[in-house]
Design an enzyme around this catalytic site. Structure first.
Site, mmCIF file in Angstrom:
data_model
loop_
_atom_site.group_PDB
_atom_site.id
_atom_site.type_symbol
_atom_site.label_atom_id
_atom_site.label_comp_id
_atom_site.label_asym_id
_atom_site.label_seq_id
_atom_site.Cartn_x
_atom_site.Cartn_y
_atom_site.Cartn_z
ATOM 1 N N GLU A 107 0.823 -1.207 0.000
ATOM 2 C CA GLU A 107 0.000 0.000 0.000
ATOM 3 C C GLU A 107 0.858 1.260 0.000
ATOM 4 O OE1 GLU A 107 -3.902 -1.696 2.343
ATOM 5 O OE2 GLU A 107 -2.476 -0.521 3.498
ATOM 6 N N CYS A 120 3.331 8.463 1.348
ATOM 7 C CA CYS A 120 3.894 7.504 2.294
ATOM 8 C C CYS A 120 4.081 6.193 1.523
ATOM 9 C CB CYS A 120 2.900 7.365 3.456
ATOM 10 S SG CYS A 120 3.419 6.222 4.739
ATOM 11 N N CYS A 127 6.607 -6.723 7.214
ATOM 12 C CA CYS A 127 7.728 -6.177 7.970
ATOM 13 C C CYS A 127 8.199 -7.225 8.960
ATOM 14 C CB CYS A 127 7.304 -4.907 8.725
ATOM 15 S SG CYS A 127 8.677 -4.066 9.563
ATOM 16 N N CYS A 131 7.000 -4.923 15.808
ATOM 17 C CA CYS A 131 6.538 -3.984 16.839
ATOM 18 C C CYS A 131 5.067 -4.312 17.151
ATOM 19 C CB CYS A 131 6.678 -2.538 16.362
ATOM 20 S SG CYS A 131 8.371 -2.112 15.895
ATOM 21 N N CYS A 134 1.941 -2.184 15.827
ATOM 22 C CA CYS A 134 1.869 -1.850 14.398
ATOM 23 C C CYS A 134 1.221 -3.006 13.635
ATOM 24 C CB CYS A 134 3.270 -1.572 13.871
ATOM 25 S SG CYS A 134 3.349 -1.411 12.073
ATOM 26 N N GLY A 187 6.963 -1.921 6.015
ATOM 27 C CA GLY A 187 8.353 -2.356 5.937
ATOM 28 C C GLY A 187 9.337 -1.511 6.707
ATOM 29 N N GLU A 188 10.525 -2.059 6.903
ATOM 30 C CA GLU A 188 11.636 -1.359 7.536
ATOM 31 C C GLU A 188 12.625 -1.005 6.421
ATOM 32 O OE1 GLU A 188 12.781 0.120 10.220
ATOM 33 O OE2 GLU A 188 14.725 0.299 9.251
ATOM 34 N N SER A 221 12.470 6.466 7.588
ATOM 35 C CA SER A 221 12.129 6.182 8.990
ATOM 36 C C SER A 221 12.585 4.779 9.361
ATOM 37 C CB SER A 221 10.608 6.305 9.162
ATOM 38 O OG SER A 221 10.234 6.065 10.503
ATOM 39 N N SER A 244 12.264 5.734 15.073
ATOM 40 C CA SER A 244 11.072 5.363 15.842
ATOM 41 C C SER A 244 11.495 4.958 17.247
ATOM 42 C CB SER A 244 10.346 4.219 15.140
ATOM 43 O OG SER A 244 9.911 4.665 13.871
ATOM 44 N N ASN A 323 -2.644 4.865 16.747
ATOM 45 C CA ASN A 323 -3.809 4.370 16.013
ATOM 46 C C ASN A 323 -4.055 2.951 16.462
ATOM 47 O OD1 ASN A 323 -4.757 6.281 14.036
ATOM 48 N ND2 ASN A 323 -2.657 6.179 13.265
ATOM 49 N N CYS A 366 -0.940 5.936 10.309
ATOM 50 C CA CYS A 366 0.313 5.330 10.760
ATOM 51 C C CYS A 366 0.098 3.939 11.332
ATOM 52 C CB CYS A 366 0.942 6.189 11.842
ATOM 53 S SG CYS A 366 1.211 7.863 11.326
#
Ligand code: SAH
Length: 373
Positions: A107, A120, A127, A131, A134, A187-188, A221, A244, A323, A366
């Site tokens: 996305e 974005c 990912c 976390c 997320c 993703g990272e 990020s 982060s 969120n 987010c």
């Protein structure tokens, strides 16, 4: 809290076929020549793709039809097909779900503001950083995206803006310019390092070698992969780094950002300082504020002190109201708690603002990006 394993190396799933946007200008020339065509065709193709923002061979009428078909067949494979687009915020936020050549879903989210438009982008399908707050982190890592799959998200958003697909400040559809890119989708980015850095070059090189977006308007990020931050420092780029952090203490961060078990808060901040010193740019410190988890006044004080010590004027804290993701027991902090948190960080002489969250009703905010198909 979570028992998902950390995954640094993506599963060996086939990346898509080679695409023009995977290649540097020199490599594009080589590729065209090795296909038996004149070198200047590389520049023509690049002009269509990066300057006119088209990947449609039919529109490339300055190239003879036969040549065009061969070059497009080899260098412009369809990489991403839009599956669905949903908008909210009066049409100024638009999420696109893409399907890749192997059925993988990713996305991207386009957000138009009065003074800028931000995309974005995703850098991986899924990912591996796990976390627990997320949504993407809960599904694990499917594969890395190729450089061109990242660039394609940007090219298509730039074309949508130019074609006036999103409403402007007066609410009516109007042409605009894609000005900012944030690697804050799925993703990272620093776990897909080479492809992301190459994508940054394609996104920022002036047309027709690239899309001509300013490096200073691109944000990468990261959860805090320290060796990769150091490597990025040596690239000589001017992109903004976002870290982060989400809490100043290792004990809680070990659970909120599990990679903290490898690289601790102090190491991450030292690496961020190195980046700030080299580039002269402020580092964004991302802080998802979670009710009764990381929003205590003492944590705000500690965060402010720590950042003041490690980064001084080079820190800017972005507070992101959490969120809540499906099935999560966590929630955003109440507004008075949020205000007090910001005040206390500021009191330590550290810049701190609350990030405006777009796309909430369409699961485009987010950490909500977790394509379900
Ligand atoms: N992997 C990278 C980039 C993707 S996420 C990173 O972690 O930095 C972009 C930002 O959104 C990160 O700061 C991430 O922690 C934050 N985020 C993820 N899920 C969120 C949620 N549910 N609410 C608020 N912020 C979230």
């Amino acid at each position: 809290m979570t028992s998902l394993p950390l995954v640094f190396d993506a599963p060996k799933r086939a990346l898509p076929p080679r695409h023009l946007a995977d290649l540097s200008a020199a490599q594009r020339k080589e590729a065209v020549v090795s296909l038996g065509e004149k070198p200047f065709r590389a520049r023509q193709l690049s002009h269509h793709y990066f300057a006119r923002l088209t990947a449609d061979p039919q529109a490339m009428t300055d190239i003879p039809a036969q040549t065009r078909d061969r070059l497009a067949g080899e260098l412009l494979p369809d990489l991403l097909t839009p599956v669905r687009q949903i908008t909210c915020d009066d049409g100024t936020t638009r999420k696109t779900l893409w399907r890749a050549h192997d059925g993988t879903l990713v996305e991207s989210v386009l957000m138009r503001y009065p003074d800028r438009t931000t995309l974005c982008v995703s850098s991986q399908a899924g990912c591996g950083m796990a976390c627990p707050f997320c949504a993407t982190g809960q599904g694990g890592l499917q594969r890395n995206l190729s450089t061109a799959e990242i660039v394609e998200q940007v090219r298509s958003a730039a074309a949508a803006m130019r074609d006036g697909e999103l409403p402007g400040p007066d609410g009516r559809p109007a042409p605009g310019r894609l000005s900012n890119i944030v690697f804050m989708g799925m993703g990272e980015p620093l776990a897909n390092y080479r492809r992301v850095v190459d994508a940054v070059r394609r996104i920022c090189d002036p047309a027709p070698d690239g899309l001509g977006i300013s490096q200073r308007s691109v944000t990468v990020s990261t959860v805090g992969l320290v060796p990769a931050i150091r490597k990025l420092t040596e690239e000589g780029l001017q992109v903004r780094l976002a870290v982060s952090l989400h809490t100043p203490d290792d004990e809680l961060r070990d659970t909120l950002v599990p990679v903290n078990t490898r690289w601790k808060v102090a190491e991450v901040l030292q690496a961020a300082r190195g980046y700030a010193d080299r580039t002269g740019r402020r580092v964004s410190i991302e802080y998802a504020l979670i009710r009764d988890v990381n929003d205590q006044p003492w944590r705000a004080d500690l965060l402010g002190k720590l950042l003041h010590r490690h980064l001084g004027q080079f820190a800017h804290v972005n507070v992101i109201p959490l969120n809540p993701t499906p099935g999560s027991k966590w929630d955003a902090s109440p507004k008075p708690v949020e205000r007090e948190f910001v005040r206390r960080v500021n009191e330590q002489g550290v810049a701190c603002t609350v990030r405006d969250t777009r796309g909430q009703e369409i699961a485009a905010a987010c950490g909500q990006l977790a394509a379900e198909g």
